[in-house]
Design an enzyme around this catalytic site. Structure first.
Site, short mmCIF file in Angstrom:
data_model
loop_
_atom_site.label_atom_id
_atom_site.label_comp_id
_atom_site.label_asym_id
_atom_site.label_seq_id
_atom_site.Cartn_x
_atom_site.Cartn_y
_atom_site.Cartn_z
N SER A 1 0.84 -1.20 0.00
CA SER A 1 0.00 0.00 0.00
C SER A 1 0.88 1.24 0.00
CB SER A 1 -0.89 0.01 1.24
OG SER A 1 -1.54 1.25 1.39
N TYR B 1 -3.14 -0.72 10.35
CA TYR B 1 -3.09 -1.02 8.91
C TYR B 1 -1.77 -0.56 8.30
CZ TYR B 1 -4.30 -0.85 3.93
OH TYR B 1 -4.31 -1.01 2.57
#
Length: 687
Positions: A564, A577
């Site tokens: 990500s 996350y």
């Protein structure tokens, strides 16, 4: 208002008969055999009636035959070729002559068996490869057995390579034996005929069913001999586990000359054959029917150890047997090759038999590998039938070579379409039932890969696999498996399923994930552990299990992490996350450094703002992020797009594009790379 069916009646009848015969594996094998019908049509040039032959074209399959798969020829012109036939030594020239007999555009390419259908004086002709018929055709005293089984209604024709001369031979048999309804072709199969389509089908069925009854009523009780002590099949779970352990090693051996996809079967037919005393002798004799050995090679590689042998002992012995097989195949080629023979296509086995475990078959794609295995099962059935009433006696090795390295077969191979970029590659994608994972799996399959769709929800994984396979609806394209990536046993089971489905593994995409958007003070220990179990630990477990397979194969491979933008960008309210994405990003670097010596590339993709089609955003992350930014959830995709340099929204397909580029071969020297797919986020530039 529906359009009336303009298909000529003979063609409709031919297709119906072909589908009925092709649907039953007792009657013929996949893509084997051919059927024909004769009739009349109006010549659009002269306006007069012309006699035509419709016959299954080269490479088609009876069970799925369509009108487009038929070659259409003028019957008078094909039969006139008798006057220019140069003799058996030059009969291959007649295939090109068929092009001058086509009616209109002619439909599909005429096959080598066209002469059989045109020259035999019957309106409908079937040529099939039933196991029972080939068993008689490959028995040492097949001619006598044919007479015993059928009387004078079926006539024995000695082995002759398919071609124009065989068509002349069968035509002569038909003319000289008006009571006959067909033939047994030595070393090959059967031919039947009839005045109507129904008669031809009935005669084909009668020949096959009569042969089956004859074999059943006259067979010795143990055609393959007694059971070899210690060679009995392993219990099913133990058998499958051993197959999964052996598959990567075997695929590496079978891919020495060219990458192969594999298929595994532990059917009762195979296991019983390998448990019997005569299996080494019979396997060494090889297959006989041309359709068989074109797909299986002339003989298999047979492991000569019992299933109780250690894996280390088996691996060492397989390496020895493989080298011996390659030397033997090269010697076979050199014994029979002439100056005009095509180059040797490869010396690796297409069939590997492992007593107590099963059969591994190989080909250029999953369908070819599966069909090769099906053909060897046909060959085992043939051996059983022949040994039960006589002795299995296949055609001479020199004739096998003439078929395998036939110039016409070489031309057929040359006509095949160019392989797609990921052909022969086997991909496992986690979290692939939806969103980014599904887009990746779909793209990889479209580019030729065999895809294993892994997801926590088995039903969704299987549904996605069916959707990816599309109209083919085939497990040769994609299969769905259950995978809780946080559970090491579940991960190993998923990788084993992938290996058993397609023979091995080449490309792994760590995509499974979830996201919990909370600020530090609201993030619980459970939130933290869940994120890390699924993505950090999950990626580690999947990569570890996959690397065992990749290293055992010795074929290199790719591992791709879907990380990500957050792995390098400090954003608000997503501590768990972002931390776990940074973990995944560093796993890429660590594994790239460790696995490079095995030819395994490890790279990452850093997406951002993938809202539409994303499982994570649909699961609540979107609402949480929208609340963080103070916007409506439906505006989130556009919000992310407007903060990028390119002002473009990122979709799952864009991430899939990056995975394809990293794995398709053009970046063969790139490892340890992270590719941003974020439309340009300057704060996330790698530096």
């Amino acid at each position: 208002m529906s359009t009336p069916d303009q298909t000529p009646a003979p063609v409709r009848e031919l297709l119906e008969r072909s589908h009925a015969l092709g649907a039953d594996p007792r009657f013929t094998n996949y893509a084997g055999g051919n059927t024909s019908a004769q009739g009349t049509a109006t010549d659009p040039v002269t306006g007069t009636a012309v006699d035509l032959l419709w016959v299954k074209g080269s490479g088609g399959d009876l069970g799925t035959l369509t009108a487009d798969g038929l070659a259409v020829l003028r019957l008078d012109r094909v039969r006139a070729l008798r006057t220019v036939y140069p003799g058996v030594e030059r009969e291959d020239e007649m295939v090109a002559a068929f092009d001058h007999c086509l009616f209109g555009k002619g439909g599909a390419a005429p096959s080598i068996d066209t002469a059989m259908h045109a020259l035999v004086d019957a309106a409908h002709v079937d040529h099939l490869h039933p196991d029972a018929g080939i068993a008689l055709a490959c028995a040492a005293d097949g001619e006598k057995l044919t007479e015993q089984a059928f009387g004078d209604k079926v006539v024995w024709v000695p082995w002759r390579r398919p071609g124009f001369q065989l068509g002349l031979d069968i035509a002569a048999v038909k003319a000289q034996n008006p009571q006959a309804v067909g033939t047994v072709l030595g070393g090959h199969g059967i031919t039947a005929w009839g005045d109507t389509s129904a008669d031809a089908e009935a005669n084909s069925r009668w020949i096959i069913e009569t042969a089956e009854r004859f074999l059943a009523e006259n067979s010795a009780p143990e055609p393959f001999g007694p059971v070899l002590p210690g060679y009995e099949p392993l219990p099913v779970e133990q058998r499958r586990a051993r197959a999964a352990a052996l598959a990567p090693v075997l695929r590496g051996l079978a891919s020495r000359d060219a990458p192969q996809v594999g298929h595994f079967t532990d059917s009762g037919v195979v296991l019983d054959f390998l448990a019997r005393a005569e299996h080494p002798r019979l396997a060494a004799l090889g297959t006989s029917c041309p359709d068989h050995f074109l797909r299986t090679k002339v003989k298999p590689l047979v492991l000569d150890l019992p299933p109780t042998a250690s894996l280390e002992e088996v691996h060492a012995r397989l390496a020895e047997l493989h080298e011996a097989y390659r030397a033997d195949y090269r010697a076979y080629y050199e014994r029979h090759a002439t100056q005009d023979s095509p180059a040797m296509r490869g010396a690796d086995p297409a069939i590997v038999l492992v007593p107590g475990v099963g059969m591994f078959s190989y080909g250029r794609n999953a369908q070819t590998a599966r069909v090769a295995g099906e053909f060897y099962v046909n060959a085992v059935n043939v051996m059983r039938g022949a040994e039960g009433v006589s002795t299995y006696s296949p055609i001479e090795e020199s004739e096998k070579f003439r078929i395998e390295y036939w110039a016409l077969e070489e031309a057929k191979l040359a006509r095949m379409p160019k392989p797609r970029p990921l052909a022969t590659r086997i991909a496992l994608v986690t979290g692939a039932a939806s969103g980014i994972g599904k887009a990746i799996a779909t793209r990889l399959a479209a580019e030729g890969a065999c895809v294993v769709v892994a997801d926590l929800d088995l039903e969704k994984a299987q549904a996605a696999a069916r959707e990816i396979a599309g109209d083919l609806g085939s497990s040769d394209v994609a299969v769905g498996v259950a995978a809780d990536v946080s559970d090491p046993d579940a991960v190993r089971a998923a990788v084993d399923e992938a290996v058993l489905a397609f023979g091995g593994l080449d490309l792994v995409v760590n995509n499974a994930g979830l996201s919990i958007s909370k600020p530090l003070m609201e993030t619980t220990e459970r939130d933290w552990d869940l994120q890390h179990d699924v993505m950090a630990k999950g990626s580690f477990l999947v990569s570890q299990a996959a690397a065992r397979v990749l290293i055992a194969q010795g074929l290199g491979g790719d591992i791709v992490y879907i990380a990500s933008k957050n792995s390098v960008f400090a954003g608000p309210n997503n501590i768990a996350y972002s931390a776990v994405k940074a973990d995944q990003a560093h796993q890429v670097r660590l594994l790239a450094a460790e696995l490079g010596e095995h030819g395994i590339k490890v790279n990452g993709v850093n997406p951002d703002g993938v809202v539409r089609g994303s499982g994570i955003f649909a699961g609540g992350w979107g609402a949480q992020r929208a609340a963080t930014y103070g916007i409506a959830e439906e505006d989130l995709g556009n919000f992310y797009a407007q903060r990028t340099l390119l002002k473009r929204e990122v979709l799952p397909e864009h991430v899939a594009n990056a995975v394809f580029v990293l794995t398709a071969g053009e970046l063969s020297h790139t490892t340890g790379l992270h590719v941003p797919v974020d439309a340009g986020v300057a704060a996330a530039f790698l530096r």
